[in-house]
Scaffold this motif. Structure first.
Motif, mmCIF file in Angstrom:
data_model
loop_
_atom_site.group_PDB
_atom_site.id
_atom_site.type_symbol
_atom_site.label_atom_id
_atom_site.label_comp_id
_atom_site.label_asym_id
_atom_site.label_seq_id
_atom_site.Cartn_x
_atom_site.Cartn_y
_atom_site.Cartn_z
ATOM 1 N N VAL A 1 0.845 -1.190 0.000
ATOM 2 C CA VAL A 1 0.000 0.000 0.000
ATOM 3 C C VAL A 1 0.882 1.242 0.000
ATOM 4 O O VAL A 1 1.799 1.364 0.813
ATOM 5 N N ARG A 2 0.591 2.145 -0.908
ATOM 6 C CA ARG A 2 1.292 3.427 -0.967
ATOM 7 C C ARG A 2 0.256 4.546 -0.877
ATOM 8 O O ARG A 2 -0.785 4.483 -1.543
ATOM 9 N N CYS A 3 0.551 5.550 -0.089
ATOM 10 C CA CYS A 3 -0.367 6.668 0.083
ATOM 11 C C CYS A 3 0.352 7.981 -0.217
ATOM 12 O O CYS A 3 1.499 8.170 0.200
ATOM 13 N N LYS A 4 -0.310 8.854 -0.927
ATOM 14 C CA LYS A 4 0.276 10.149 -1.264
ATOM 15 C C LYS A 4 -0.838 11.161 -1.478
ATOM 16 O O LYS A 4 -1.952 10.803 -1.905
ATOM 17 N N PRO A 5 -0.581 12.430 -1.182
ATOM 18 C CA PRO A 5 -1.590 13.464 -1.422
ATOM 19 C C PRO A 5 -1.874 13.583 -2.915
ATOM 20 O O PRO A 5 -0.999 13.313 -3.754
ATOM 21 N N PRO A 6 -3.081 13.983 -3.294
ATOM 22 C CA PRO A 6 -3.381 14.181 -4.721
ATOM 23 C C PRO A 6 -2.566 15.337 -5.281
ATOM 24 O O PRO A 6 -2.200 16.266 -4.550
ATOM 25 N N HIS A 7 -2.284 15.292 -6.570
ATOM 26 C CA HIS A 7 -1.484 16.340 -7.196
ATOM 27 C C HIS A 7 -2.221 17.676 -7.237
ATOM 28 O O HIS A 7 -1.616 18.738 -7.160
ATOM 29 N N ALA A 8 -3.531 17.620 -7.398
ATOM 30 C CA ALA A 8 -4.332 18.843 -7.486
ATOM 31 C C ALA A 8 -5.591 18.678 -6.640
ATOM 32 O O ALA A 8 -5.988 17.565 -6.297
#
Length: 232
Positions: free
Chosen positions: A143-150
């Motif tokens: 599982v990888r989590c990251k903020p949305p680009h926009a």
């Protein structure tokens, strides 16, 4: 992921709801086997209300902490342990939903929001089990989590009858990706998920551009997408 169920709680006219929403609504924090599914769905208690453990979890308030929070659920599913997977998923539920919603919404809205939240969480669990079950039994996921680009809300307005909080809610959005290990030609999926960080863990409050109390239904989402397509 549509699942609002809150249309009985009107926030006034559409124009007033949208205007108020801009002031009080959630501001996302950008800093920050088909066969297998059958066995899980037949588990006694599966689909029953999820209750978070009383003891506070020790997940850091960042993307890495969120990834770690999914790990017990992922590992239990890969091991075929239905009971443990269901219990591990409970960490994504609010510890005291009624008390939490009462902090942000009018008293007469709390009960309905609690029911909707329970339904949303149960649906999210079923979706994950169905998609994870599309790969061979025993497959693990990273599982990888990251903020949305926009900001996804710029392309889609909230539901006109969205339930408005009385004070801003610190909702955090992460693109949550699930990659099978070892890598397969299929089975990878991702989604934009909304969380609130409560008592040391991330709690699920819907997926998509908005939390469940403001998320447009399917017809509104389709209309918004057509409008976007015409602008491209």
């Amino acid at each position: 992921m549509r699942l609002s169920g809150t249309r009985t709680l009107r926030a006034g006219s559409s124009a007033l709801a949208i205007a108020a929403f801009a002031i009080l609504s959630v501001v996302p924090n950008y800093s920050a086997r088909s066969g297998s599914l059958l066995s899980f769905s037949l588990l006694p208690g599966f689909g029953s209300p999820l209750k978070s453990t009383d003891a506070p979890a020790a997940f850091s308030h960042d993307a890495k902490g969120l990834e770690s929070q999914y790990q017990p659920f992922i590992e239990a599913f890969a091991a075929g342990n239905s009971t443990q997977a269901h219990q591990a998923f409970a960490i994504f539920s609010l510890p005291n939903p009624a008390d939490w919603f009462a902090k942000y919404f009018a008293r007469d809205q709390v009960e309905q929001l609690g029911r909707d939240n329970e339904s949303e969480l149960s649906t999210y669990e079923r979706v994950l089990l169905r998609w994870m079950g599309a790969v061979p039994a025993g497959t693990k996921f990273r599982v990888r989590c990251k903020p949305p680009h926009a900001d996804p809300t710029t392309r889609m307005p909230p539901r006109p009858d969205a339930i408005l909080p009385s004070v801003p809610i610190p909702v955090e959005q992460f693109v949550t990706e699930f990659d099978p290990i070892p890598k397969l030609s299929h089975g990878r999926f991702s989604m934009l998920v909304n969380y609130v960080y409560v008592d040391g863990a991330f709690r699920y409050v819907g997926k998509g551009a908005y939390p469940f109390w403001s998320m447009p239904d399917a017809s509104q989402k389709n209309a918004s997408q057509k409008k976007i397509d015409r602008q491209l």
